[in-house]
Design an enzyme around this catalytic site. Sequence first.
Site: not given
Length: 214
Positions: A69, A120, A124, A156
């Site tokens: 993490e 993530d 862009k 997702d």
Amino acid sequence: MRSLNLDDEILSKYLLDEFNTEDKSIISEELLKRTSDYKTKELEIGSGNGKFIVELAMNNKDTYFIGLEYSYKAAKKAVSKAYKRDIKNLTIIFGEANKVIDEYLKDKYFFDKIYLNFPDPWPKKKHAHRRIFNKEFLNKMHPLLKDDGIFYSVTDDDNYALEIMNPIYKESNNFNNILDNDYVHKLDGYGVTLYEEKMRAIGHNIYFFAHCKK
């Protein structure tokens, strides 16, 4: 339930701080000591607040779990969950995933399963280089897995799933898809992250990929 007050002793029991440890051998030695008695090991890349990996550790006490993490705040939340449940078979490594893999895991540990949950997508184009999932990353997973080990990835983001992840998997020579389709929107028995719960509640599609090491 145990106290939520996380002092240094509690943190050191569960957390290895790659960012702020000058003597890297300390992390290597501690990780070896914690994992050496376990034949089965699993890795989560981006363990977030720990809901997914802590529940796995609770339900699979003969397996050792390692979570990577990047956020210290999230890592502490994972430690809190593990401490409250008196988990014995879990370590969270606070560090950058690719660096931790290269320095501490590669050629030293071989995992039965690896999980990449909701990375993530950096939607862009100018930020595309920041995406963790690419051909090089998938190739990096291959030597970390035992023979027939499974790499799971979940997102997702429609574009990330269909335009990036799925084509990369189809082009790979190192992995075989173990699902009946390229992906599924629900994978029984997989476990649920807090993020998935939130995204399902607002109607997002969830894409599960599962590939076995050739």
